[in-house]
Design a protein around this motif. Structure first.
Motif, PDB file in Angstrom:
ATOM      1  N   ASP A   6      47.080  35.976  31.569  1.00 44.65           N
ATOM      2  CA  ASP A   6      48.268  36.316  32.341  1.00 44.65           C
ATOM      3  C   ASP A   6      48.314  37.790  32.742  1.00 44.65           C
ATOM      4  OD1 ASP A   6      48.650  37.130  29.724  1.00 44.65           O
ATOM      5  OD2 ASP A   6      50.749  36.533  29.634  1.00 44.65           O
ATOM      6  N   THR A   7      47.285  38.569  32.369  1.00 42.52           N
ATOM      7  CA  THR A   7      47.202  39.962  32.751  1.00 42.52           C
ATOM      8  C   THR A   7      46.585  40.047  34.143  1.00 42.52           C
ATOM      9  OG1 THR A   7      46.883  40.618  30.448  1.00 42.52           O
ATOM     10  CG2 THR A   7      46.243  42.203  32.143  1.00 42.52           C
ATOM     11  N   PRO A   8      47.253  40.724  35.086  1.00 42.73           N
ATOM     12  CA  PRO A   8      46.682  40.849  36.430  1.00 42.73           C
ATOM     13  C   PRO A   8      45.342  41.574  36.381  1.00 42.73           C
ATOM     14  CG  PRO A   8      48.949  41.673  36.365  1.00 42.73           C
ATOM     15  CD  PRO A   8      48.535  41.396  34.949  1.00 42.73           C
ATOM     16  N   LEU A   9      44.420  41.144  37.240  1.00 46.80           N
ATOM     17  CA  LEU A   9      43.116  41.790  37.316  1.00 46.80           C
ATOM     18  C   LEU A   9      43.239  43.118  38.048  1.00 46.80           C
ATOM     19  CD1 LEU A   9      40.925  38.749  38.392  1.00 46.80           C
ATOM     20  CD2 LEU A   9      41.005  39.802  36.138  1.00 46.80           C
ATOM     21  N   ARG A  10      42.366  44.064  37.700  1.00 47.98           N
ATOM     22  CA  ARG A  10      42.269  45.302  38.462  1.00 47.98           C
ATOM     23  C   ARG A  10      41.863  44.925  39.885  1.00 47.98           C
ATOM     24  NH1 ARG A  10      38.229  46.534  34.663  1.00 47.98           N
ATOM     25  NH2 ARG A  10      36.925  46.760  36.500  1.00 47.98           N
ATOM     26  N   SER A  11      42.128  45.793  40.840  1.00 50.26           N
ATOM     27  CA  SER A  11      41.842  45.454  42.242  1.00 50.26           C
ATOM     28  C   SER A  11      40.352  45.209  42.475  1.00 50.26           C
ATOM     29  CB  SER A  11      42.368  46.532  43.180  1.00 50.26           C
ATOM     30  OG  SER A  11      41.748  47.773  42.916  1.00 50.26           O
ATOM     31  N   ASP A  12      39.456  45.995  41.837  1.00 50.81           N
ATOM     32  CA  ASP A  12      38.025  45.757  42.030  1.00 50.81           C
ATOM     33  C   ASP A  12      37.588  44.444  41.380  1.00 50.81           C
ATOM     34  OD1 ASP A  12      38.452  46.914  39.480  1.00 50.81           O
ATOM     35  OD2 ASP A  12      36.393  47.669  39.396  1.00 50.81           O
ATOM     36  N   ALA A  13      38.169  44.118  40.246  1.00 49.76           N
ATOM     37  CA  ALA A  13      37.856  42.852  39.576  1.00 49.76           C
ATOM     38  C   ALA A  13      38.362  41.674  40.409  1.00 49.76           C
ATOM     39  CB  ALA A  13      38.459  42.820  38.179  1.00 49.76           C
ATOM     40  N   GLN A  14      39.545  41.845  41.014  1.00 51.99           N
ATOM     41  CA  GLN A  14      40.092  40.797  41.874  1.00 51.99           C
ATOM     42  C   GLN A  14      39.204  40.599  43.106  1.00 51.99           C
ATOM     43  OE1 GLN A  14      42.631  38.736  41.153  1.00 51.99           O
ATOM     44  NE2 GLN A  14      42.216  37.646  43.049  1.00 51.99           N
ATOM     45  N   ARG A  15      38.739  41.687  43.692  1.00 53.75           N
ATOM     46  CA  ARG A  15      37.836  41.580  44.862  1.00 53.75           C
ATOM     47  C   ARG A  15      36.543  40.873  44.476  1.00 53.75           C
ATOM     48  NH1 ARG A  15      39.803  46.730  45.859  1.00 53.75           N
ATOM     49  NH2 ARG A  15      37.978  47.684  44.919  1.00 53.75           N
ATOM     50  N   ASN A  16      35.984  41.221  43.306  1.00 51.46           N
ATOM     51  CA  ASN A  16      34.765  40.544  42.841  1.00 51.46           C
ATOM     52  C   ASN A  16      35.004  39.049  42.691  1.00 51.46           C
ATOM     53  OD1 ASN A  16      33.179  42.845  42.698  1.00 51.46           O
ATOM     54  ND2 ASN A  16      33.581  43.183  40.527  1.00 51.46           N
ATOM     55  N   ARG A  17      36.103  38.704  42.077  1.00 51.54           N
ATOM     56  CA  ARG A  17      36.441  37.293  41.846  1.00 51.54           C
ATOM     57  C   ARG A  17      36.579  36.548  43.177  1.00 51.54           C
ATOM     58  NH1 ARG A  17      38.300  34.172  37.780  1.00 51.54           N
ATOM     59  NH2 ARG A  17      39.812  32.559  38.270  1.00 51.54           N
ATOM     60  N   GLU A  18      37.285  37.152  44.118  1.00 50.71           N
ATOM     61  CA  GLU A  18      37.477  36.511  45.416  1.00 50.71           C
ATOM     62  C   GLU A  18      36.168  36.392  46.185  1.00 50.71           C
ATOM     63  OE1 GLU A  18      40.735  38.547  47.334  1.00 50.71           O
ATOM     64  OE2 GLU A  18      42.161  37.787  45.844  1.00 50.71           O
ATOM     65  N   ARG A  19      35.309  37.390  46.061  1.00 54.51           N
ATOM     66  CA  ARG A  19      33.995  37.335  46.724  1.00 54.51           C
ATOM     67  C   ARG A  19      33.146  36.222  46.120  1.00 54.51           C
ATOM     68  NH1 ARG A  19      33.191  42.433  46.668  1.00 54.51           N
ATOM     69  NH2 ARG A  19      31.866  42.548  44.853  1.00 54.51           N
ATOM     70  N   ILE A  20      33.178  36.089  44.796  1.00 48.00           N
ATOM     71  CA  ILE A  20      32.452  35.002  44.125  1.00 48.00           C
ATOM     72  C   ILE A  20      32.965  33.656  44.620  1.00 48.00           C
ATOM     73  CG2 ILE A  20      32.040  33.828  41.925  1.00 48.00           C
ATOM     74  CD1 ILE A  20      32.205  36.659  40.591  1.00 48.00           C
ATOM     75  N   LEU A  21      34.272  33.507  44.692  1.00 46.10           N
ATOM     76  CA  LEU A  21      34.855  32.237  45.146  1.00 46.10           C
ATOM     77  C   LEU A  21      34.466  31.926  46.590  1.00 46.10           C
ATOM     78  CD1 LEU A  21      38.383  32.472  43.503  1.00 46.10           C
ATOM     79  CD2 LEU A  21      36.581  30.825  42.949  1.00 46.10           C
ATOM     80  N   ALA A  22      34.470  32.932  47.463  1.00 47.96           N
ATOM     81  CA  ALA A  22      34.105  32.710  48.865  1.00 47.96           C
ATOM     82  C   ALA A  22      32.644  32.278  48.987  1.00 47.96           C
ATOM     83  CB  ALA A  22      34.357  33.976  49.685  1.00 47.96           C
ATOM     84  N   VAL A  23      31.757  32.986  48.299  1.00 42.38           N
ATOM     85  CA  VAL A  23      30.324  32.644  48.352  1.00 42.38           C
ATOM     86  C   VAL A  23      30.089  31.282  47.713  1.00 42.38           C
ATOM     87  CG1 VAL A  23      28.026  33.287  47.490  1.00 42.38           C
ATOM     88  CG2 VAL A  23      29.532  35.031  48.469  1.00 42.38           C
ATOM     89  N   ALA A  24      30.701  31.047  46.573  1.00 44.61           N
ATOM     90  CA  ALA A  24      30.511  29.768  45.877  1.00 44.61           C
ATOM     91  C   ALA A  24      31.009  28.600  46.718  1.00 44.61           C
ATOM     92  CB  ALA A  24      31.225  29.795  44.529  1.00 44.61           C
ATOM     93  N   THR A  25      32.111  28.784  47.411  1.00 43.81           N
ATOM     94  CA  THR A  25      32.617  27.717  48.280  1.00 43.81           C
ATOM     95  C   THR A  25      31.575  27.368  49.323  1.00 43.81           C
ATOM     96  OG1 THR A  25      34.911  28.416  47.961  1.00 43.81           O
ATOM     97  CG2 THR A  25      34.437  27.072  49.906  1.00 43.81           C
TER      98      THR A  25
END
Length: 192
Positions: A6-25
């Motif tokens: 429930d702890t928000p991710l740091r902005s760089d960690a959030q960007r990494n996560r979103e990039r992983i999700l986009a590529v994985a999709t």
């Protein structure tokens, strides 16, 4: 120290996560068994970052599905805030159709991770149902769609999206289909 769920991710960690999700999709849409190492490499993250976010294939595939569903659901109130209710509904249907096409491409990957004994269940589409209800309610109040249309009616009608096969003419056919759906919803509207 590992982040709590429930702890928000740091902005760089959030960007990494979103990039992983986009590529994985993209990768899993083309090949249900795409190697996780290839996904991490294309996303520009190391193995540690990848596995910190997604400890296994199941977690990744289910998060792609959940994330996509959440993105579409969150678009509904944003669209209503900036558009007339009927325009917001029609534009949201485009977003939903895009998600449905991606989901169809991921069907094999989702089936692989949810069919094994003891595997996690596929997430329910509740956020999408809630978003549709919000849009339908706004349109009912504005008098822009026929009275009495329920979320169940709406998703039953949209089931036609899954009949449209892949191919070069898919997007024009989806657009034409959604225009027909919108025309049907508007027919008999008090404001028409």
């Amino acid at each position: 120290m590992k982040d709590k769920p429930d702890t928000p991710l740091r902005s760089d960690a959030q960007r990494n996560r979103e990039r992983i999700l986009a590529v994985a999709t993209e990768e899993l849409t083309h090949c249900a068994n795409a190697p996780l190492s290839a996904i991490a490499k294309k996303a520009g993250v190391g193995q540690g970052t990848f596995y910190r976010n997604f400890p296994n294939r199941e977690a990744l595939v289910l998060e792609i599905y959940r994330y996509g569903m959440q993105q579409v659901a969150q678009a509904a109130p944003e669209m209503l805030a900036t558009r007339e209710p009927d325009l917001a509904l029609r534009e949201w249907m485009d977003r939903l159709a895009e998600f449905a096409m991606t989901k169809a491409g991921l069907a094999d990957a989702i089936r692989l991770v949810t069919s094994a004994p003891g595997a996690p269940e596929k997430p329910r589409p509740t956020p999408l149902e809630d978003a549709a209800e919000l849009l339908l309610r706004a349109n009912h109040e504005a008098g822009t769609i026929r009275p009495g249309v329920t979320g169940d009616d709406f998703f039953l009608i949209l089931g036609g999206l899954w009949v449209i096969g892949p191919g070069e003419d898919r997007q024009p056919r989806v657009t034409r289909f959604l225009d027909f759906v919108m025309d049907a919803l508007r027919a008999g509207a008090p404001d028409r």
